[in-house]
Design an enzyme around this catalytic site. Sequence first.
Site, PDB file in Angstrom:
ATOM      1  N   GLY A  60      37.546  33.472  30.152  1.00 17.42           N
ATOM      2  CA  GLY A  60      36.518  32.542  30.468  1.00 17.42           C
ATOM      3  C   GLY A  60      36.197  31.245  29.724  1.00 17.42           C
ATOM      4  CG  ASN A  61      35.425  27.747  30.804  1.00 17.27           C
ATOM      5  OD1 ASN A  61      34.104  27.620  31.279  1.00 17.27           O
ATOM      6  ND2 ASN A  61      36.318  27.841  32.051  1.00 17.27           N
TER       7      ASN A  61
END
Length: 402
Positions: free
Chosen positions: A212-213
């Site tokens: 993810g980020n």
Amino acid sequence: MNALSGKKILLGISGGIAAYKIPLLVRQFIQNGAEVRVVMTPDAKEFVTPLTLATLSKNEVLSTFTTTDTDNPNWNDHVAMALWADVFLIAPATANTISSMAHARCNNLLLAVYLSAKCPVFIAPAMDLDMYAHPATQKNLEALSRFGHHVLPVGTGFLASGLSGKGRMLEPEEILTHLMEYFSPELPLAGTTVLITAGPTYEAIDPVRFIGNHSSGKMGFALAETAANKGAKVYLVCGPNVLKTQNPNIERFDVTTAAEMFEQVKQLYPNVDYAIAAAAVADYRPQNVQNQKIKKKEQALVIDLEPTIDILAYMGKHKKNQQLIGFALETENGMVHAQDKLKRKNLDGIVLNTLADEGAGFSTDTNKITYIDKDLKATSFALKSKAEVAEDIFNQILAPHA
Ligand code: CTP
């Protein structure tokens, strides 16, 4: 800005128990950028105080034809008050006030203002169920509708008399919505549909881990609220986040992966006027998602990644009449990369933000952007709240082009 920004609302309060809810309505009008002046019948002062209403509206409250506390009474100019207003709302409107309005009686200041008013008039009736159902009241309400006034419906439920039925004044939020809807056709995005992608995407590695980020979704959500406040119907397709939407004209589609975001966007995109890709979509995903949790081993773990579909590039390729705006989050050579993305993805504008700028980018409540239009004209803005940045972005999108 929204449908009530800068609107002059004249609020007439007559003497019914529902008057106790009106301070909340005044507050909501003010919060939405309206100016509010209050005129009340003498009886209404038994239910809610002028001091409360004057404090919330930041204007004096009038209930008599003259101010009589000096030897030189002032005439309270009902004509000027009526002409000042963009809209006159009578809430609560009692059976007595409704009857007086229908028959042009003029025995208090509120009624004098009403008879002088040329602006749209909204009426929020409030009374006991039998009073409301009485043919005489219904005839008066029909007369007011025939005059072209907006007679609002009543709510059903518990009444101050202890009885239950039809006659409650609409809740302040409902009255607010009616006025918002009335004024929204004047808004710059009225009648348009806007698609916004927001937040991160999560790409599963196994049942407990993902790639993810740090995107929080805040910029995309701010854009969605701004678009809806400017009168648009908004589709907000968002990856995992903890945010809430406020404007009821935002329809939210929660997704997790880039593939899910793409499927949702693909369906919505053909029918929108504007699309803004604010999401931080993962560029890669694990080629094989493990069914069971990957167990720890001594050796290094290698995960093969494959590219996800570029959602914005897809929209650029399939563009018909939509205006398409992208984001570029860069750490170096921002202008060069942003201009390249604008051309490569067939965009009408791109919002550049640079992680090197303090207060810009992910998770913060602020952002610092440069907007580049399709003629490559760049406009840079100072560090601002994301709500203000969203306003700047829409001003750029809606600015006339040479
Ligand atoms: N975008 C998208 N789908 C992807 C990747 C990006 O829709 N799979 C959109 C983003 O929402 C953003 C724009 O493309 O509006 C640019 O994203 P960014 O990550 O800055 O650029 P990339 O095209 O991914 O290129 P790079 O990562 O090499 O900078």
